[in-house]
Scaffold this motif. Structure first.
Motif, PDB file in Angstrom:
ATOM      1  N   ASN A 279       0.870  -1.144  -0.056  1.00  0.00           N
ATOM      2  CA  ASN A 279      -0.123   0.005   0.069  1.00  0.00           C
ATOM      3  C   ASN A 279       0.845   1.392   0.055  1.00  0.00           C
ATOM      4  N   TRP A 280       0.302   2.396  -0.627  1.00  0.00           N
ATOM      5  CA  TRP A 280       1.135   3.692  -0.622  1.00  0.00           C
ATOM      6  C   TRP A 280       0.804   4.275   0.605  1.00  0.00           C
ATOM      7  N   MET A 281       1.793   4.812   1.427  1.00  0.00           N
ATOM      8  CA  MET A 281       1.635   5.646   2.578  1.00  0.00           C
ATOM      9  C   MET A 281       2.376   6.827   2.681  1.00  0.00           C
ATOM     10  N   ILE A 282       1.919   7.639   3.732  1.00  0.00           N
ATOM     11  CA  ILE A 282       3.072   8.768   3.987  1.00  0.00           C
ATOM     12  C   ILE A 282       3.844   8.397   5.121  1.00  0.00           C
ATOM     13  N   GLY A 283       4.939   8.909   5.386  1.00  0.00           N
ATOM     14  CA  GLY A 283       5.922   8.612   6.242  1.00  0.00           C
ATOM     15  C   GLY A 283       5.639   9.237   7.746  1.00  0.00           C
ATOM     16  N   HIS A 284       4.598   9.859   7.886  1.00  0.00           N
ATOM     17  CA  HIS A 284       4.270  10.451   9.306  1.00  0.00           C
ATOM     18  C   HIS A 284       2.630  10.846   9.250  1.00  0.00           C
ATOM     19  N   ASP A 285       2.298  11.089  10.311  1.00  0.00           N
ATOM     20  CA  ASP A 285       0.974  11.532  10.693  1.00  0.00           C
ATOM     21  C   ASP A 285       0.544  12.787  10.822  1.00  0.00           C
TER      22      ASP A 285
ATOM     23  N   GLU B 253       0.978  17.137   9.326  1.00  0.00           N
ATOM     24  CA  GLU B 253       0.374  17.661   8.073  1.00  0.00           C
ATOM     25  C   GLU B 253       1.398  17.237   6.987  1.00  0.00           C
ATOM     26  N   PRO B 254       0.736  17.051   5.664  1.00  0.00           N
ATOM     27  CA  PRO B 254       1.539  16.867   4.360  1.00  0.00           C
ATOM     28  C   PRO B 254       2.343  18.065   4.153  1.00  0.00           C
ATOM     29  N   SER B 255       3.420  17.827   3.522  1.00  0.00           N
ATOM     30  CA  SER B 255       4.204  18.805   3.094  1.00  0.00           C
ATOM     31  C   SER B 255       3.562  19.435   1.924  1.00  0.00           C
ATOM     32  N   ALA B 256       4.168  20.570   1.585  1.00  0.00           N
ATOM     33  CA  ALA B 256       3.553  21.302   0.210  1.00  0.00           C
ATOM     34  C   ALA B 256       3.601  20.510  -0.958  1.00  0.00           C
ATOM     35  N   GLU B 257       4.939  19.709  -0.996  1.00  0.00           N
ATOM     36  CA  GLU B 257       5.348  18.801  -1.924  1.00  0.00           C
ATOM     37  C   GLU B 257       4.355  17.601  -1.869  1.00  0.00           C
ATOM     38  N   MET B 258       3.851  17.186  -0.800  1.00  0.00           N
ATOM     39  CA  MET B 258       2.939  15.972  -0.750  1.00  0.00           C
ATOM     40  C   MET B 258       1.675  16.394  -1.164  1.00  0.00           C
ATOM     41  N   GLN B 259       1.170  17.681  -0.807  1.00  0.00           N
ATOM     42  CA  GLN B 259      -0.118  18.046  -1.215  1.00  0.00           C
ATOM     43  C   GLN B 259      -0.170  18.380  -2.782  1.00  0.00           C
TER      44      GLN B 259
ATOM     45  N   MET C 105      -4.079   8.719   2.496  1.00  0.00           N
ATOM     46  CA  MET C 105      -2.700   8.269   3.033  1.00  0.00           C
ATOM     47  C   MET C 105      -2.484   8.408   4.473  1.00  0.00           C
ATOM     48  N   ARG C 106      -2.039   7.153   5.069  1.00  0.00           N
ATOM     49  CA  ARG C 106      -1.490   7.088   6.627  1.00  0.00           C
ATOM     50  C   ARG C 106      -0.228   6.602   6.779  1.00  0.00           C
ATOM     51  N   SER C 107       0.419   6.666   7.977  1.00  0.00           N
ATOM     52  CA  SER C 107       1.605   6.310   8.248  1.00  0.00           C
ATOM     53  C   SER C 107       1.782   4.894   8.328  1.00  0.00           C
ATOM     54  N   PRO C 108       2.808   4.057   8.069  1.00  0.00           N
ATOM     55  CA  PRO C 108       3.060   2.771   8.289  1.00  0.00           C
ATOM     56  C   PRO C 108       2.507   2.461   9.973  1.00  0.00           C
ATOM     57  N   ALA C 109       2.949   3.268  10.975  1.00  0.00           N
ATOM     58  CA  ALA C 109       2.691   3.107  12.293  1.00  0.00           C
ATOM     59  C   ALA C 109       1.068   3.244  12.494  1.00  0.00           C
ATOM     60  N   HIS C 110       0.515   3.963  11.950  1.00  0.00           N
ATOM     61  CA  HIS C 110      -1.148   4.349  11.868  1.00  0.00           C
ATOM     62  C   HIS C 110      -1.665   2.726  11.136  1.00  0.00           C
TER      63      HIS C 110
ATOM     64  N   LYS D 143       9.484  13.727  -6.285  1.00  0.00           N
ATOM     65  CA  LYS D 143      10.014  14.536  -5.195  1.00  0.00           C
ATOM     66  C   LYS D 143       9.671  13.992  -3.951  1.00  0.00           C
ATOM     67  N   VAL D 144       8.438  13.550  -3.580  1.00  0.00           N
ATOM     68  CA  VAL D 144       8.116  12.919  -2.282  1.00  0.00           C
ATOM     69  C   VAL D 144       8.696  11.548  -2.120  1.00  0.00           C
ATOM     70  N   LEU D 145       8.820  11.020  -3.203  1.00  0.00           N
ATOM     71  CA  LEU D 145       9.783   9.729  -3.153  1.00  0.00           C
ATOM     72  C   LEU D 145      11.098   9.722  -2.721  1.00  0.00           C
ATOM     73  N   ASP D 146      11.957  10.821  -3.304  1.00  0.00           N
ATOM     74  CA  ASP D 146      13.228  11.253  -3.137  1.00  0.00           C
ATOM     75  C   ASP D 146      13.394  11.876  -1.382  1.00  0.00           C
ATOM     76  N   SER D 147      12.217  12.590  -0.993  1.00  0.00           N
ATOM     77  CA  SER D 147      12.307  13.141   0.230  1.00  0.00           C
ATOM     78  C   SER D 147      12.033  11.874   1.456  1.00  0.00           C
ATOM     79  N   GLY D 148      11.306  10.970   1.059  1.00  0.00           N
ATOM     80  CA  GLY D 148      11.126   9.874   1.891  1.00  0.00           C
ATOM     81  C   GLY D 148       9.667   9.915   2.623  1.00  0.00           C
TER      82      GLY D 148
END
Length: 266
Positions: A152-158, A160-166, A178-183, A245-250
């Motif tokens: 699944n595609w996730m975000i690295g944190h829970d 506010e998404p960065s401007a790049e992610m938005q 999208m939610r984090s792996p911890a979530h 960009k958001v893949l490279d940033s993690g």
């Protein structure tokens, strides 16, 4: 309830043709059958009844039947266009008796308790906002001792998404939740799953996505544009550039998940 932010079809015939040109017939997410094999690595699927949530155009369901020897695979999706394609291909490959497809609106899964030995999903659960309700339903339809295996595609944190992610999510134009792996891990634990594993796939897809972008700008551009139109391809090139960009940033973290429903009495 399992809900999605938008129940209208998001993967129409044009999207199907575009994504299959990039990822292979029947595949609407990256990695093809090789990545599917990695998601289920070490599991014995022969003779098992499998549910594929968010089955899309059916490539994975057919692969699980053909290569992994599943007794029956039920592909489930909320959208009609992809299932029309999936059913046609199952018939063409003589698998209609072992692979079936079910459409239902967002909500509770339309299956009885303890119906499946395995629940699989590939890059589809990000469309479901309520992860706890989602995993409660997955847990319900699994047999005791059954396994959930997914990518699944996730975000690295829970936060506010960065401007790049938005900007990336806006470019996709899809109902991403999208939610984090911890979530995800917490939602699986709350549902009752045990022996949960979470595997980061960002390093893999970061490189793969860069190659996809190069292909879209290069050898794939003309043949794909001839099928779906130059404007459609150009728009997706912009989406891939935002995604890179958001893949490279993690911040964008594709992830594998696995968890087991305990046997009764344990």
């Amino acid at each position: 309830m399992i809900e999605r932010a938008d129940a209208e079809p998001e993967y129409d015939d044009t999207a199907i043709r575009f994504l299959e040109a990039l990822w292979g017939e029947g595949y609407l997410s990256p990695g093809g059958p090789e990545e599917v094999d990695r998601v289920v690595a070490g599991l014995s699927l022969a003779g098992k009844r499998i549910l594929d949530i968010g089955c899309g155009a059916g490539g994975i369901a057919l692969h699980l039947a053909e290569k992994h020897g599943a007794a029956h695979v039920t592909g489930f999706d909320v959208e009609a266009p992809v299932l029309t394609v999936a059913r046609k291909r199952a018939e063409q490959r003589g698998l209609s008796d072992r692979v079936s497809f079910v459409q239902a609106p967002p909500g509770l899964l339309p299956f009885a308790d303890a119906s499946f030995d395995v629940v699989f999903s590939k890059d589809a659960l990000l469309h479901v906002p309520d992860k706890q309700a989602l995993f409660a339903e997955i847990f319900r339809v699994l047999k005791p001792g059954g396994v959930f295996a997914a990518s699944n595609w996730m975000i690295g944190h829970d936060g506010e998404p960065s401007a790049e992610m938005q900007a990336y999510v806006a470019a996709e134009g899809l109902s991403f939740a999208m939610r984090s792996p911890a979530h995800y891990r917490k939602a699986m634990e709350a549902a009752g799953f045990r022996d949960i594993t979470v595997v980061d796939r960002n390093p893999w897809y970061r490189d793969v996505a860069r190659g996809e972008l190069e292909r879209l700008k290069g050898p794939l551009y003309a043949p794909v544009a001839a099928v779906v139109g130059a404007d459609y391809v150009a728009g997706n090139i912009r989406t891939w550039e935002a995604m890179q960009k958001v893949l490279d940033s993690g911040e964008h973290r594709p992830t594998h998940l696995r968890g087991w429903k305990p046997d009764e009495g344990r």
